[in-house]
Scaffold this active site. Structure first.
Site, PDB file in Angstrom:
ATOM      1  N   GLU A  14       1.025  -1.354   0.348  1.00 54.93           N
ATOM      2  CA  GLU A  14      -0.111   0.256  -0.425  1.00 54.93           C
ATOM      3  C   GLU A  14       1.059   1.500  -0.392  1.00 54.93           C
ATOM      4  O   GLU A  14       1.377   1.338   0.818  1.00 54.93           O
ATOM      5  CB  GLU A  14      -1.132  -0.453   0.988  1.00 54.93           C
ATOM      6  CG  GLU A  14      -1.691  -1.279   1.403  1.00 54.93           C
ATOM      7  CD  GLU A  14      -3.287  -0.978   2.222  1.00 54.93           C
ATOM      8  OE1 GLU A  14      -4.182  -1.245   1.590  1.00 54.93           O
ATOM      9  OE2 GLU A  14      -3.142  -0.544   3.030  1.00 54.93           O
TER      10      GLU A  14
ATOM     11  N   SER B  21      -6.430   3.045  -3.191  1.00 55.22           N
ATOM     12  CA  SER B  21      -7.429   4.287  -4.265  1.00 55.22           C
ATOM     13  C   SER B  21      -8.016   3.440  -5.184  1.00 55.22           C
ATOM     14  O   SER B  21      -8.257   3.295  -6.062  1.00 55.22           O
ATOM     15  CB  SER B  21      -7.028   5.391  -5.123  1.00 55.22           C
ATOM     16  OG  SER B  21      -6.021   5.884  -3.905  1.00 55.22           O
TER      17      SER B  21
END
Ligand code: PGA
Length: 246
Positions: free
Chosen positions: A162, A207
């Site tokens: 991430e 996202s």
């Protein structure tokens, strides 16, 4: 052959009313037999979510590294397991930043979680400054080496890459950058675990949406997604599940 894994992370969102979103999410998971789907809930919603959706994988977002003790406000791995959690996230960047968790803390949390019978999703990722300085792969593989739990194996552990600059920002890495990082993580896992490293799933997080999931999830060594904002409603999460199944 690694099965794709799509995991929602509700963070500090949701309520007893909104766990009804899980009905349609679990139904979509049922229509996607080729992949695994799970949702990490706030601690207070784990038991009601498990009661509502028996058989659907509900998890926690963090556990303490100690089995029990004088840690006011913390929740243990045994507690979330007793509440019905099947897994926990550890080392999310929001905890590494907000709670100053170190790689050693994250490693200990993963090992304690495993001891309590939980599967583990271990998060790693670089800041934008580190990426701009050309240090992203080194930072991430160093984090991985220092936080990988003893006995790491694909049947209970997944890694989530991430990039911090992609979380909640609407920005995602380009295909080449994502492929390069996932490849670097795969090589590091194989260096650390030998052949067993080839079976560990590496999720991408930051996202992910129904619009970009199709592209992201078909990059080599992207074995699934860890989804924050877009996991809060079935309307946004189900298209990601469907993209992973395709
Ligand atoms: P996001 O969060 O999907 O809202 O960017 C991802 C995460 O932090 O797991």
């Amino acid at each position: 052959m690694r099965r794709k894994l799509v995991v929602g992370n509700w963070k500090m969102n949701g309520s007893l009313a909104t766990i009804a979103e899980l009905d349609a999410i679990a139904a979509a998971a049922g229509r996607a037999p080729g992949i695994d789907v799970a949702v990490a809930m706030p601690a207070t919603l784990i038991a009601p979510a498990v009661a509502r959706m028996p058989g659907f994988a509900i998890g926690a977002q963090d556990v303490h590294q100690d089995k029990s003790g004088a840690h006011t406000g913390c929740v243990s791995a045994d507690m979330v397991r007793e509440a019905g959690a099947a897994f926990t996230i550890v080392g999310h960047s929001e905890r590494r930043t907000d709670q100053h968790e170190t790689d050693a803390d994250v490693k200990a949390k993963a090992e304690t979680a495993r001891g309590a019978g939980l599967s583990v999703i271990l998060c790693v990722g670089e800041t934008l400054t580190q990426r701009d300085a050309g240090e992203a792969e080194r930072v991430v593989t160093d984090q991985l080496a220092a936080s990988l739990p003893a006995g790491a194996a694909a049947d209970w552990l997944a890694i989530a890459y991430e990039p911090i600059w992609a979380i909640g920002t609407g920005r995602v890495p380009g295909e080449a950058d994502a492929a390069a990082m996932h490849g670097a993580i795969r090589a590091a896992l194989c260096g650390l675990l030998g052949e067993a490293g080839a079976a560990v799933r590496i999720l991408y997080g930051g996202s992910v949406t129904g619009e970009n999931a199709g592209l992201l999830l078909h990059i080599e060594d992207v074995d699934g997604a860890l989804v924050g904002g877009a996991s809060l409603t079935a309307a946004k999460f189900v298209p990601i599940v469907e993209a992973a199944q395709r």
